[in-house]
Design an enzyme around this catalytic site. Structure first.
Site, PDB file in Angstrom:
ATOM      1  N   GLY A  37       0.824  -1.212   0.000  1.00 57.26           N
ATOM      2  CA  GLY A  37       0.000   0.000   0.000  1.00 57.26           C
ATOM      3  C   GLY A  37       0.856   1.259   0.000  1.00 57.26           C
ATOM      4  N   SER A 162      -6.015 -11.984  -2.650  1.00 51.98           N
ATOM      5  CA  SER A 162      -4.825 -12.829  -2.804  1.00 51.98           C
ATOM      6  C   SER A 162      -5.248 -14.146  -3.448  1.00 51.98           C
ATOM      7  CB  SER A 162      -4.249 -13.134  -1.416  1.00 51.98           C
ATOM      8  OG  SER A 162      -3.293 -14.164  -1.482  1.00 51.98           O
ATOM      9  N   TYR A 187      -7.625 -17.161   6.733  1.00 55.16           N
ATOM     10  CA  TYR A 187      -7.057 -16.147   5.822  1.00 55.16           C
ATOM     11  C   TYR A 187      -7.711 -16.286   4.445  1.00 55.16           C
ATOM     12  CZ  TYR A 187      -3.665 -13.423   3.094  1.00 55.16           C
ATOM     13  OH  TYR A 187      -3.070 -12.500   2.257  1.00 55.16           O
TER      14      TYR A 187
HETATM   15  N1  LIG Z   1       2.844  -9.769   0.677  1.00 50.68           N
HETATM   16  C1  LIG Z   1       2.223 -10.728  -0.007  1.00 50.68           C
HETATM   17  O1  LIG Z   1       2.843 -11.710  -0.438  1.00 50.68           O
HETATM   18  C2  LIG Z   1       0.754 -10.651  -0.290  1.00 50.68           C
HETATM   19  C3  LIG Z   1       0.184 -11.627  -1.123  1.00 50.68           C
HETATM   20  C4  LIG Z   1      -1.166 -11.585  -1.403  1.00 50.68           C
HETATM   21  C5  LIG Z   1      -1.945 -10.587  -0.836  1.00 50.68           C
HETATM   22  N2  LIG Z   1      -1.377  -9.655  -0.009  1.00 50.68           N
HETATM   23  C6  LIG Z   1      -2.249  -8.628   0.576  1.00 50.68           C
HETATM   24  O2  LIG Z   1      -1.673  -7.345   0.403  1.00 50.68           O
HETATM   25  C7  LIG Z   1      -2.138  -6.459   1.433  1.00 50.68           C
HETATM   26  C8  LIG Z   1      -0.964  -5.666   1.968  1.00 50.68           C
HETATM   27  O3  LIG Z   1      -0.069  -6.566   2.602  1.00 50.68           O
HETATM   28  P1  LIG Z   1       1.515  -6.345   2.669  1.00 50.68           P
HETATM   29  O4  LIG Z   1       2.138  -7.541   2.099  1.00 50.68           O
HETATM   30  O5  LIG Z   1       1.882  -5.000   2.186  1.00 50.68           O
HETATM   31  O6  LIG Z   1       1.748  -6.456   4.247  1.00 50.68           O
HETATM   32  P2  LIG Z   1       2.141  -5.413   5.367  1.00 50.68           P
HETATM   33  O7  LIG Z   1       3.404  -4.733   5.006  1.00 50.68           O
HETATM   34  O8  LIG Z   1       2.091  -6.184   6.644  1.00 50.68           O
HETATM   35  O9  LIG Z   1       0.950  -4.345   5.312  1.00 50.68           O
HETATM   36  C9  LIG Z   1      -0.285  -4.618   5.924  1.00 50.68           C
HETATM   37  C10 LIG Z   1      -0.878  -3.319   6.388  1.00 50.68           C
HETATM   38  O10 LIG Z   1      -2.138  -3.589   7.049  1.00 50.68           O
HETATM   39  C11 LIG Z   1      -2.151  -2.875   8.263  1.00 50.68           C
HETATM   40  N3  LIG Z   1      -3.066  -3.446   9.259  1.00 50.68           N
HETATM   41  C12 LIG Z   1      -3.035  -4.665   9.810  1.00 50.68           C
HETATM   42  N4  LIG Z   1      -4.021  -4.778  10.730  1.00 50.68           N
HETATM   43  C13 LIG Z   1      -4.673  -3.598  10.746  1.00 50.68           C
HETATM   44  C14 LIG Z   1      -5.759  -3.083  11.486  1.00 50.68           C
HETATM   45  N5  LIG Z   1      -6.377  -3.792  12.454  1.00 50.68           N
HETATM   46  N6  LIG Z   1      -6.182  -1.829  11.237  1.00 50.68           N
HETATM   47  C15 LIG Z   1      -5.564  -1.072  10.301  1.00 50.68           C
HETATM   48  N7  LIG Z   1      -4.509  -1.492   9.574  1.00 50.68           N
HETATM   49  C16 LIG Z   1      -4.073  -2.744   9.802  1.00 50.68           C
HETATM   50  C17 LIG Z   1      -0.711  -2.934   8.738  1.00 50.68           C
HETATM   51  O11 LIG Z   1      -0.491  -1.995   9.775  1.00 50.68           O
HETATM   52  P3  LIG Z   1       0.808  -2.116  10.742  1.00 50.68           P
HETATM   53  O12 LIG Z   1       1.973  -1.738   9.907  1.00 50.68           O
HETATM   54  O13 LIG Z   1       0.506  -1.129  11.789  1.00 50.68           O
HETATM   55  O14 LIG Z   1       0.866  -3.535  11.203  1.00 50.68           O
HETATM   56  C18 LIG Z   1      -0.013  -2.586   7.430  1.00 50.68           C
HETATM   57  O15 LIG Z   1      -0.084  -1.201   7.209  1.00 50.68           O
HETATM   58  C19 LIG Z   1      -2.854  -7.352   2.451  1.00 50.68           C
HETATM   59  O16 LIG Z   1      -4.248  -7.226   2.293  1.00 50.68           O
HETATM   60  C20 LIG Z   1      -2.428  -8.760   2.073  1.00 50.68           C
HETATM   61  O17 LIG Z   1      -3.387  -9.742   2.420  1.00 50.68           O
HETATM   62  C21 LIG Z   1      -0.051  -9.664   0.270  1.00 50.68           C
END
Ligand SMILES: NC(=O)c1ccc[n+]([C@@H]2O[C@H](COP(=O)([O-])OP(=O)(O)OC[C@H]3O[C@@H](n4cnc5c(N)ncnc54)[C@H](OP(=O)(O)O)[C@@H]3O)[C@@H](O)[C@H]2O)c1
Length: 317
Positions: A37, A162, A187
């Site tokens: 994001g 995802s 998940y």
């Molecule tokens: N990375 C991958 O391989 C992958 C694959 C498929 C889909 N995705 C999807 O991509 C999206 C972004 O993930 P990412 O990989 O960028 O992971 P990330 O770096 O962990 O980012 C996740 C974000 O969600 C926030 N968050 C978690 N719980 C929350 C809550 N209760 N209220 C508000 N914000 C919250 C986190 O905040 P904090 O920083 O404060 O924890 C962080 O800003 C997710 O929806 C994930 O399911 C990721």
């Protein structure tokens, strides 16, 4: 219009579609430093938008992105809004705070925040399983509050899902209390909900010329998602085998992508006017992906009703 594919980066999208961002207002949830994001917000800032609102639970992790946006283009308004998706009061307050900043409307709402594979069954304040609440129900509520602003600009909603939706299998949307809890199944269900919510939104938003999509950003091990989950490698392998079996032998293979490739999948549907005719689609590797038969319009309506029941509110778009 440029062709996009699995190699497309967020910079490629801005090179091709940056003019579509000029003067627009974007809202992104969960844009913490090092995540998908955050990257989406940074590249959108290169397209001369009017405003980017960054909504999340830790300002410390989001302020560096706001600073970077101001560095890219001081004319872009970048605002932090506090949002904890596990707390409905916080979601309602965030919705109102965002509305105060977006009286001219929202061009695109990117529901990106998420958690993955919470090992032990955990509930939100309102008693809903934590991954379903964070990844879907909280975003359902936030989107419903912001919809009048999205309507003003005939905007777009992008739900970050995802290919891990396969870990949930063909969920009948009945058991939300998990008689037997499995962190990967939970998940997968939450990510299936992101897809179904996109379908349900698309149907409703077409009435005012808006559009909705769900996207898979690809497998991006360098973000904090995997590190923040308490999952072991052994558990990950077992879940992968289980998901393959649930999907008739088709493995949920996601190619490893960079953060910039992942972010391309978030901003391409937010900016691409040519994609509007495919509203409701699940975007994979910057193209239109497929979903199984059991993830169709009937399931989307069932999820909409379940979500309304959970937030105790009818949502009319
Ligand atoms: N990375 C991958 O391989 C992958 C694959 C498929 C889909 N995705 C999807 O991509 C999206 C972004 O993930 P990412 O990989 O960028 O992971 P990330 O770096 O962990 O980012 C996740 C974000 O969600 C926030 N968050 C978690 N719980 C929350 C809550 N209760 N209220 C508000 N914000 C919250 C986190 O905040 P904090 O920083 O404060 O924890 C962080 O800003 C997710 O929806 C994930 O399911 C990721």
């Amino acid at each position: 219009m440029a062709a996009f594919n699995e190699e497309t980066t967020a910079q490629n999208v801005i090179d091709a579609l940056g003019s579509e961002a000029v003067g627009k207002t974007f809202v992104i949830t969960g844009p913490s430093q090092g995540g998908i994001g955050a990257s989406a917000a940074i590249y959108l800032a290169k397209g001369k938008p009017e405003r980017i609102i960054l909504a999340g639970r830790s300002q410390d992790k989001i302020q560096p992105i706001i600073d970077e946006i101001r560095n890219i283009d001081p004319a872009v308004s970048a605002d932090f809004v506090s949002l904890n998706l596990l707390d409905r009061d916080s979601v309602r307050k965030a919705g109102e705070d965002i509305k105060r900043l977006t009286s001219d409307g929202i061009s695109a709402l990117i529901n990106n925040a998420g958690i993955m594979a919470v090992e032990h069954f955990t509930k939100s304040k309102t008693g809903v399983e934590a991954q379903f609440e964070t990844n879907h129900v909280g975003h359902f509520l936030l989107t419903s509050i912001l919809m009048p602003e999205v309507k003003k600009r005939k905007g777009v909603v992008v739900n970050v899902s995802s290919l891990g939706y396969m870990y949930g299998g063909a969920w009948d949307l009945e058991d939300t209390d998990f008689q037997t809890y499995d962190c990967w199944e939970a998940y997968g269900r939450s990510k299936l909900a992101n897809i179904l919510f996109g379908i349900g939104l698309s149907k409703r938003m077409s009435a005012f010329g808006g559009a909705a999509f769900s996207v898979s950003p690809g497998f991006i091990p360098e973000t904090k998602l995997l590190a923040n989950s308490d999952v072991s490698e052994k558990r990950l392998t077992a879940a992968f085998e289980d998901a393959t079996e649930k999907n008739g032998g088709v493995a949920p293979v996601q190619r490893v992508a960079t953060i910039e490739q992942g972010a391309a999948n978030l901003i391409m549907p937010a900016l691409n006017p040519d994609l509007r005719k495919s509203s409701g689609a699940f975007i994979v590797e910057c193209g239109i992906g497929s979903v199984p038969d059991w993830a169709g319009a009937d399931q989307a309506e069932k999820l909409w009703r379940l979500s309304e029941k959970l937030i105790d509110q009818e949502v009319v778009v």
